[in-house]
Design a protein around this motif. Sequence first.
Motif, PDB file in Angstrom:
ATOM      1  N   PRO A   1      18.344  39.611  31.244  1.00 35.46           N
ATOM      2  CA  PRO A   1      19.172  39.821  32.159  1.00 35.46           C
ATOM      3  C   PRO A   1      19.993  38.499  33.649  1.00 35.46           C
ATOM      4  O   PRO A   1      19.572  38.033  32.932  1.00 35.46           O
ATOM      5  N   LEU A   2      20.794  39.238  33.741  1.00 38.20           N
ATOM      6  CA  LEU A   2      21.921  38.734  34.395  1.00 38.20           C
ATOM      7  C   LEU A   2      21.496  38.076  35.640  1.00 38.20           C
ATOM      8  O   LEU A   2      21.223  38.922  36.637  1.00 38.20           O
ATOM      9  N   PRO A   3      21.311  37.132  35.834  1.00 37.69           N
ATOM     10  CA  PRO A   3      21.381  36.760  37.261  1.00 37.69           C
ATOM     11  C   PRO A   3      22.143  37.778  38.722  1.00 37.69           C
ATOM     12  O   PRO A   3      23.175  37.317  37.873  1.00 37.69           O
ATOM     13  N   PRO A   4      22.038  37.426  39.721  1.00 38.29           N
ATOM     14  CA  PRO A   4      22.744  38.115  40.665  1.00 38.29           C
ATOM     15  C   PRO A   4      24.345  37.608  40.552  1.00 38.29           C
ATOM     16  O   PRO A   4      24.800  37.941  41.468  1.00 38.29           O
ATOM     17  N   ALA A   5      24.285  36.282  40.323  1.00 40.78           N
ATOM     18  CA  ALA A   5      25.591  35.118  40.728  1.00 40.78           C
ATOM     19  C   ALA A   5      26.473  35.729  39.576  1.00 40.78           C
ATOM     20  O   ALA A   5      28.052  36.023  39.379  1.00 40.78           O
ATOM     21  N   LEU A   6      25.585  36.187  38.756  1.00 40.92           N
ATOM     22  CA  LEU A   6      26.955  36.142  37.152  1.00 40.92           C
ATOM     23  C   LEU A   6      27.226  37.728  37.585  1.00 40.92           C
ATOM     24  O   LEU A   6      28.132  38.595  36.486  1.00 40.92           O
ATOM     25  N   GLN A   7      26.749  39.124  37.913  1.00 38.24           N
ATOM     26  CA  GLN A   7      26.914  40.410  38.115  1.00 38.24           C
ATOM     27  C   GLN A   7      28.230  40.708  38.779  1.00 38.24           C
ATOM     28  O   GLN A   7      27.862  41.223  40.352  1.00 38.24           O
ATOM     29  N   SER A   8      29.150  40.796  38.126  1.00 40.66           N
ATOM     30  CA  SER A   8      30.398  40.609  38.828  1.00 40.66           C
ATOM     31  C   SER A   8      31.132  40.994  37.488  1.00 40.66           C
ATOM     32  O   SER A   8      31.484  41.033  35.988  1.00 40.66           O
ATOM     33  N   VAL A   9      32.149  41.850  37.817  1.00 43.89           N
ATOM     34  CA  VAL A   9      33.946  42.502  36.777  1.00 43.89           C
ATOM     35  C   VAL A   9      34.742  40.493  36.406  1.00 43.89           C
ATOM     36  O   VAL A   9      34.967  40.504  35.325  1.00 43.89           O
ATOM     37  N   TRP A  10      34.413  40.022  37.377  1.00 43.62           N
ATOM     38  CA  TRP A  10      34.748  38.232  36.463  1.00 43.62           C
ATOM     39  C   TRP A  10      34.004  38.169  35.413  1.00 43.62           C
ATOM     40  O   TRP A  10      34.636  36.795  35.221  1.00 43.62           O
ATOM     41  N   LEU A  11      33.026  38.120  35.493  1.00 46.52           N
ATOM     42  CA  LEU A  11      32.172  37.451  33.933  1.00 46.52           C
ATOM     43  C   LEU A  11      32.696  38.060  33.458  1.00 46.52           C
ATOM     44  O   LEU A  11      33.573  37.541  31.942  1.00 46.52           O
ATOM     45  N   VAL A  12      33.017  39.033  33.088  1.00 43.67           N
ATOM     46  CA  VAL A  12      33.850  39.865  31.435  1.00 43.67           C
ATOM     47  C   VAL A  12      35.608  39.324  32.034  1.00 43.67           C
ATOM     48  O   VAL A  12      35.668  39.375  30.959  1.00 43.67           O
ATOM     49  N   ILE A  13      35.886  39.485  33.129  1.00 44.42           N
ATOM     50  CA  ILE A  13      37.509  38.742  32.852  1.00 44.42           C
ATOM     51  C   ILE A  13      37.678  37.656  32.637  1.00 44.42           C
ATOM     52  O   ILE A  13      37.994  37.048  31.629  1.00 44.42           O
ATOM     53  N   HIS A  14      36.538  36.560  33.642  1.00 45.02           N
ATOM     54  CA  HIS A  14      37.585  35.224  34.018  1.00 45.02           C
ATOM     55  C   HIS A  14      36.344  34.646  32.429  1.00 45.02           C
ATOM     56  O   HIS A  14      37.048  33.706  31.918  1.00 45.02           O
ATOM     57  N   VAL A  15      35.796  34.864  32.119  1.00 46.43           N
ATOM     58  CA  VAL A  15      34.615  33.583  31.232  1.00 46.43           C
ATOM     59  C   VAL A  15      35.718  34.347  30.148  1.00 46.43           C
ATOM     60  O   VAL A  15      36.120  34.075  28.805  1.00 46.43           O
ATOM     61  N   PHE A  16      36.078  35.754  30.023  1.00 48.41           N
ATOM     62  CA  PHE A  16      36.746  36.333  28.346  1.00 48.41           C
ATOM     63  C   PHE A  16      37.665  35.389  28.342  1.00 48.41           C
ATOM     64  O   PHE A  16      38.603  35.205  27.095  1.00 48.41           O
ATOM     65  N   VAL A  17      39.146  35.225  29.191  1.00 54.12           N
ATOM     66  CA  VAL A  17      39.989  34.794  29.113  1.00 54.12           C
ATOM     67  C   VAL A  17      39.711  33.502  29.137  1.00 54.12           C
ATOM     68  O   VAL A  17      40.681  32.747  28.174  1.00 54.12           O
TER      69      VAL A  17
END
Lengths: 568, 361
Positions: free
Chosen positions: B199-215
């Motif tokens: 599972p994701l650690p709390p610091a990675l639980q964010s919509v920005w993981l989806v957006i930032h890393v994908f872009v």
Amino acid sequence: MASISSSNTHGVDPLRPADHIDSLEPEASSPGGTGGDGINQPKLGFVGWLRFAWRQLTSMRTALLLLLLLAIAAVPGSLVPQRSSDPNGVTQYFDENPTLAPILDGFQMFDVYTSAWFSAVYLLLFVSLIGCIIPRTKHHFEALRARPPRTPARLGRLAGYTERMAPEGIDAETAIATATTQLRQAGYRVERYEQRGVLSVSAERGYLRETGNLVFHTALLGVLVAVGFGGGFGFSGQRVIVEGQTFVNTLAAYDSFNPGRFFDDSRLQPYRLSLEELDAVYETENRNAFGQPIDFTAHVTVEGQGEQSADRTVKVNEPLYTHGTDVYLLGNGYAPTITVRNADGEVVFTDSVPFLPQDANLTSIGVVKVPDGMPEQLGMVGFFYPTQEALDTGAYASTYPDLVYPVLTLNVYQGDLGINEGKPTSVYTLDPSTMEQLTGGDTGVDSIELMPGETTELPNGLGTVTFENADPDAAEGDYSNSVPRFASFDIHHDPTQIWVLVFAALILGGLLVSLFVPRRRMWVKAIERPDGRISLEYAALARGEDPTLEDAVTAFADKHAGPADDAK
Amino acid sequence: MQLDEISILCVYSAMVVYAIAFIAFSIDLARRSAAATAADATPEPTAEAPERVGALQAAAAAKASAAAEAAAAAAGGEAARPESARPAKARLGAAGGPGAGASVAYGRSPALRVGVAMTVLAWLLHLSGTVLRGLAAGRVPWANMYEFALTGTLIITTVFLIVLVVAKQDLRFLGTFVTGLVLVLLGIATINFYVSPIPLPPALQSVWLVIHVFVASASVGFFALGFALSVVQLMQARREAVIASAKAAKASFLATLPDAVSLENLAYRVNIIGFIMWTFTLMAGAVWAEKAWGRYWGWDTKEVWTFIIWVVYAGYIHARATRGWRGSRSAWLAIIGFSTVLFNFTVVNLFFKGLHAYSGL
Ligand code: HEM
């Protein structure tokens, strides 16, 4: 204003540095410049030199070199720890490289991004940028009001040149009028010309490209300025709060506080923030991630002056914005409640002491200082294991971050705590140099070892120490609430953050526009042939990157006069 | 079987198919050399232009009442038609430039067709593997090194396939590079970076993981393609220089490829898309950092390298607009740019200390 003549198609082009790829060749564009063979060159006076230096600084080549230099200058900061982001790393680096570190420090290698040389590079770059955008902006405003340039005498050599025959019965006037309307509808600015009896329309579009470029570069400047001001007027502070405790937003209440240069502490709003509870959830099912943190939630109440208190939460990734500050949950841990009594049974110390986590399973270290009430000052260095297990070596470790089998061990020191001289000392460290160790280590006396609710004797009959159970009514063996937790909050105020965001959005928008809006000119000319029919000529000129230019001319000709005969 | 095991199976199968595609593309390159040796150029047949009616013809048809206004109105309706059909003339025009005289027409060999077909198949397997990984973990499949590699390479292939469909020029010749790169990265990822889904650690639980890393991954896909184009551009430029100096150039597969100027233009277009996405990545990262760490920019090692990459590509864009730098020099900058991207992904992730310690290793 730039002159417009039929021979000079560069009339209202965007103004570019002389060495831009779209600019005229250097001989033509820099009369009196220092390039060339130097024959017949007038001697440059002081002003001439200044002008020359300025032109060099604002040239494309300089901008390019400064950009590359900036990239290179940024590298060392990733190789060597930086004081700003990793102060402990710097200390460690000094310990491990005692000869090299001071030399590197002399080159500001531990403060790369505020160093003189890094600043020099980006400041020069931005001076160059200013020198670049001011004349361009001025020129662009003029270009926006200028007419599209006169139709060139010969279109044949231009991009996408194509010819069509107008259908019978269409005269030159109708053909050009239609083309004018169609071009205008397609977003071109249009101007009709009549040269030696030949009707034509000259059209230009894509002024937005230059606008976007200017917005982009200006917004870069905006970000730099906003970031600079933000550092000056904001502050950042840290504060550890144990469950049940309250923090009041005043300067004195912070554990550490870094104000900007122009920060004025009368602007702090004295609101109250209480930590009611800190929920920590750990993975228990996935065996590959057993004990990994899943969620931390700080339940707090916030109460401004003369306000109702409100229940709020702070989570990692979900800061709390309140009373002009941003509150971040950046850490948490255990704060065992410890009570010390002297030989007479009087309480000389009782507090929940935040212990700093040392590993993923929250083995934690904390310090208790008892300055008064004892024959001598007393200090204790404690280890806390939320789920204690003895290793084969006999040493203890924590094997799970939650409270399953909590154990506290304490080593007792007696002597001078070193806090009387008024020197600031950290509450998290104990300096044993002026103290005598009474338990643990080489003393031959076992360390004190306690579970929640237990009390034991201090050595030498000094009194007792108790590890309080925060939840004494819990069932036998249930320690899940026996030790309070603490949250460590970062509290920031950055008045220009929003401006940085606005400029960032402008950067992105400007970039999109300037890279994808094509800037081009198009001309349509109607030439009357001896037999009375009209021959139509179409051609275009790209101003900057324009991969679809030729297609655009063909498409327009098709739309205007129908497909070319040879393609039918 | 567990979802993750099926996912790995898909990834391994994809690697096998990529390998086949790689071999097929290499055979095609070899055949290009052969074709170049036996070359004589034959012009492409002109494609048929669509039957369309121009505004003026409409106007002439409307005859007597040929008021320009009416014609313009008719033209307005006409303008709504997509301007998709482009005459073959323009396409041939694009092949102009230095050395065009020495280019060799070359169709699509069977090997090339096999290569593309296998790439599509490998892509499907790769996609399934990645989606299953996400399902197994119950979140987006790009939260540690293994998953970045999985998704990043998937995007490289995706961008390649999209560009094949969209681009005017035929870029199938890049298949060797793309399948080769993807194969190597996938190999490294599965052998060295694999971790089971957690599972994701709390610091990675964010919509920005989806957006930032994908872009970020998507821009890497574009930069990779731009890199390949720049490399071929440099090779082509060398060859053109040899031809221009009237020496006998060795027959090589390069003769069947677009000329250096076209390659440069293509590389530029691909790279600026990557650059825009990277700009967004940088900004989205700052927004996320503000939420997660309480500051939007702190010169953390990963931030430093994101910045360096951005500045290098800004330099590349400037170089292309600077006299004396367009052409091979700017191509070198694109190549350096992609090298910093790879460096950021591998060395910085694994060996540099910083807040972005999410490699999962
Ligand atoms: C602060 C650092 C700078 C950065 C990060 C930067 C970045 C960029 C980028 C990304 C572009 C392409 C997008 C666009 O066309 O808007 C660009 C274009 C351009 N920049 Fe800069 N720039 C900087 C400084 C400068 C300076 C100092 C100059 C003046 C010498 C300059 C002149 C130009 C010009 C003329 C273009 C248009 C290029 C073209 O015709 O395509 N830039 N810049």
